[in-house]
Scaffold this active site. Sequence first.
Site, PDB file in Angstrom:
ATOM      1  N   ASP A  17       5.481 -18.669  18.703  1.00 25.47           N
ATOM      2  CA  ASP A  17       6.494 -18.016  17.876  1.00 25.47           C
ATOM      3  C   ASP A  17       7.607 -18.983  17.451  1.00 25.47           C
ATOM      4  O   ASP A  17       8.077 -18.918  16.317  1.00 25.47           O
ATOM      5  CB  ASP A  17       7.102 -16.833  18.652  1.00 25.47           C
ATOM      6  CG  ASP A  17       8.008 -15.981  17.788  1.00 25.47           C
ATOM      7  OD1 ASP A  17       7.623 -15.699  16.642  1.00 25.47           O
ATOM      8  OD2 ASP A  17       9.110 -15.606  18.250  1.00 25.47           O
ATOM      9  N   LYS A  76      22.941 -15.756  21.650  1.00 21.46           N
ATOM     10  CA  LYS A  76      22.186 -16.371  20.563  1.00 21.46           C
ATOM     11  C   LYS A  76      22.855 -17.696  20.240  1.00 21.46           C
ATOM     12  O   LYS A  76      24.013 -17.727  19.823  1.00 21.46           O
ATOM     13  CB  LYS A  76      22.194 -15.466  19.335  1.00 21.46           C
ATOM     14  CG  LYS A  76      21.398 -16.035  18.160  1.00 21.46           C
ATOM     15  CD  LYS A  76      21.358 -15.044  17.003  1.00 21.46           C
ATOM     16  CE  LYS A  76      20.653 -15.607  15.792  1.00 21.46           C
ATOM     17  NZ  LYS A  76      19.216 -15.758  15.950  1.00 21.46           N
ATOM     18  N   ARG A 104       0.826  -1.226   0.000  1.00 24.24           N
ATOM     19  CA  ARG A 104       0.000   0.000   0.000  1.00 24.24           C
ATOM     20  C   ARG A 104       0.850   1.261   0.000  1.00 24.24           C
ATOM     21  O   ARG A 104       0.353   2.328  -0.317  1.00 24.24           O
ATOM     22  CB  ARG A 104      -0.905  -0.012   1.243  1.00 24.24           C
ATOM     23  CG  ARG A 104      -2.022  -1.030   1.135  1.00 24.24           C
ATOM     24  CD  ARG A 104      -2.791  -1.139   2.422  1.00 24.24           C
ATOM     25  NE  ARG A 104      -1.956  -1.729   3.464  1.00 24.24           N
ATOM     26  CZ  ARG A 104      -2.404  -2.542   4.424  1.00 24.24           C
ATOM     27  NH1 ARG A 104      -3.686  -2.844   4.480  1.00 24.24           N
ATOM     28  NH2 ARG A 104      -1.598  -3.030   5.323  1.00 24.24           N
ATOM     29  N   HIS A 151       9.848 -23.840  14.545  1.00 19.09           N
ATOM     30  CA  HIS A 151      11.280 -24.146  14.498  1.00 19.09           C
ATOM     31  C   HIS A 151      11.658 -25.335  15.405  1.00 19.09           C
ATOM     32  O   HIS A 151      12.351 -26.255  14.992  1.00 19.09           O
ATOM     33  CB  HIS A 151      12.121 -22.939  14.902  1.00 19.09           C
ATOM     34  CG  HIS A 151      11.762 -21.678  14.172  1.00 19.09           C
ATOM     35  ND1 HIS A 151      11.295 -21.666  12.884  1.00 19.09           N
ATOM     36  CD2 HIS A 151      11.784 -20.369  14.558  1.00 19.09           C
ATOM     37  CE1 HIS A 151      11.057 -20.417  12.499  1.00 19.09           C
ATOM     38  NE2 HIS A 151      11.349 -19.614  13.509  1.00 19.09           N
ATOM     39  N   HIS A 188      11.692 -20.877   8.093  1.00 17.07           N
ATOM     40  CA  HIS A 188      13.029 -20.570   7.555  1.00 17.07           C
ATOM     41  C   HIS A 188      14.126 -21.444   8.175  1.00 17.07           C
ATOM     42  O   HIS A 188      15.204 -21.579   7.622  1.00 17.07           O
ATOM     43  CB  HIS A 188      13.349 -19.068   7.675  1.00 17.07           C
ATOM     44  CG  HIS A 188      13.750 -18.633   9.045  1.00 17.07           C
ATOM     45  ND1 HIS A 188      12.850 -18.345  10.037  1.00 17.07           N
ATOM     46  CD2 HIS A 188      14.968 -18.424   9.603  1.00 17.07           C
ATOM     47  CE1 HIS A 188      13.489 -17.987  11.137  1.00 17.07           C
ATOM     48  NE2 HIS A 188      14.784 -18.020  10.899  1.00 17.07           N
ATOM     49  N   LYS A 204      13.815 -15.363  24.811  1.00 16.85           N
ATOM     50  CA  LYS A 204      14.405 -14.108  24.344  1.00 16.85           C
ATOM     51  C   LYS A 204      15.189 -13.473  25.486  1.00 16.85           C
ATOM     52  O   LYS A 204      14.935 -13.751  26.659  1.00 16.85           O
ATOM     53  CB  LYS A 204      13.287 -13.170  23.877  1.00 16.85           C
ATOM     54  CG  LYS A 204      12.594 -13.681  22.605  1.00 16.85           C
ATOM     55  CD  LYS A 204      12.163 -12.535  21.701  1.00 16.85           C
ATOM     56  CE  LYS A 204      11.471 -13.046  20.456  1.00 16.85           C
ATOM     57  NZ  LYS A 204      12.402 -13.210  19.327  1.00 16.85           N
ATOM     58  N   LYS A 215       5.358 -17.870   7.947  1.00 16.39           N
ATOM     59  CA  LYS A 215       4.838 -18.143   9.267  1.00 16.39           C
ATOM     60  C   LYS A 215       4.430 -16.835   9.938  1.00 16.39           C
ATOM     61  O   LYS A 215       4.973 -15.799   9.525  1.00 16.39           O
ATOM     62  CB  LYS A 215       5.848 -18.911  10.115  1.00 16.39           C
ATOM     63  CG  LYS A 215       7.000 -18.053  10.671  1.00 16.39           C
ATOM     64  CD  LYS A 215       7.829 -18.798  11.672  1.00 16.39           C
ATOM     65  CE  LYS A 215       7.371 -18.563  13.080  1.00 16.39           C
ATOM     66  NZ  LYS A 215       7.939 -17.382  13.722  1.00 16.39           N
TER      67      LYS A 215
END
Length: 524
Positions: free
Chosen positions: A263, A363, A56, A268, A206, A358, A176
């Site tokens: 999530d 990570k 848009r 995953h 992914h 989180k 997703k």
Amino acid sequence: MSETGAVMDVPVPPPTTIVIFGASGDLTQRKLIPALHTLDVEGRLPPKYAVIGVARSAFDDESFRAHLRAGVQEHARLIHPASDPRIESADAAWPRFASRLHYSRGDYDDPATYRSLARQMLELDEACETCGNHLFYLATPPQLYPVIVAQLGAARLNRQDPPATGQGFTRIIIEKPFGDDLPSARALNDQVHQVFDESQVYRIDHYLGKETVQNIMVFRFGNAIFEPLWNRNYVDHVQITVAESVGVEQRAGYYDAAGVLRDVFQNHLLQLLTLTAMEPPAAFNAKALRDEKVKVLQAIRPLRPDEAATQTARGQYRTYRDEPGVKPNSTTATYAAMRLNVDNWRWQGVPFYLRSGKLLSAKVTEIIVQFRAVPHQLFPQEGDQGPHANFLSFCIQPDEGMNLRFETKLPGAGMRTRSVEMGFHFGEEFGAAALPDAYERLLLDAMIGDASLFARADEIELSWQIIDPIQAAWDRGGEPIAGGWRAETAPPLEFYEKGAWGPPSADRLLAQSGRRWRLGCYRP
Ligand code: BG6
């Protein structure tokens, strides 16, 4: 071999027009266009193709290209010619790549958007000789999926030539989250199937595009030495960790309604579990592979509400409620851990522990296959942490590779042993730039028509069947009651500090059976 050293066993896809809905959004700028750009400079795309972005926002072709260029410069994998002089630089490739990119402005629920899109696609089909090969990509917020799918059907943009002709395919990639529980996923599957045949649908997770995730299958089924051990006779338990060091960032609106189970666990983590636990498929094709994954999901015993209280842990990072867009009294879990059982001959009695959160210490995504300890301990071991047992880690990210932990003799007198590691790192073996981004692989596969690394309708629904009872139990027990939580269905929601590895209840979940969380690849 390609110039980057990658093995070129993948065919170049046929000329294709790719239509991205949600073209002004983050995913398009950070992932999709940088992935296409890298595929282009690597020479993996057909000589003729076109990309139409639909959204848009008030872009024209020129401003759209400028917006995407910033994303390529920041996120594309192969932009620095210095890293490999054989790779075309982003600047040199840009004019050619930019000429493929087109913009089509419109509202997603307006039939006029699709009429003008159809005209533009026809023009590009002729100019690019794409033979009517069309790949749609839904990169919009998920609530728009049904309307876009229905409008594509109404505009007859879902049609394709009979597959046997090999020309004129129409496929749709759907990002997703695919639904937010079983009923909504079923409803979305029904809406999609009213317009597209299942063979046209490519549901993205992914994680399946990550090299290290595909390597789980290669490691298991391309080597003979571990598979005989891969069962309840030798494996004590499996741990799968998806830890993130970032918080919810700019996605609080979505995340506060979703939470960590929807999530990351439904997609995953369950994908990682199925690849670790599945039987060898008879062939490496989409049907055989997905059939085996589905069998694992069918064998996972959904938790009863009382088990949800004792076999799961949940947490929220201390500063989560201060994040812009998060409800001040939010009980959304940003961390979860759980124990699942796979009820089949291979895995009966072997717990699969899953955790994700989180704002954790680092990570890191890892799968640990913890083998049983030796049946009779002959040698004294260093340290006092209980019997040392071998484990194998799949280092999914960031230090991609594998690690095997085993005992060795400490040099010197006596027979004392110490645990040591044997490691393999993709970066050392193949070079730092050799690992493609997941979206590169997945976009290419969708253009080629290989759905192996995409989720099938039944896979998605079975995953929700595992997650829904836990989420429901948590929701029922999620409201504080006098003296704590409704303990019969939900573990307490514990706060954890930034930089921890989650709440203490996650450690207790394993300690119940004398186990502990471990990381085999991560080095602080
Ligand atoms: C996404 C989740 O699917 O995966 C995000 O929505 C999460 O919340 C991300 O951060 C993690 O992906 P990766 O590839 O960085 O591990």
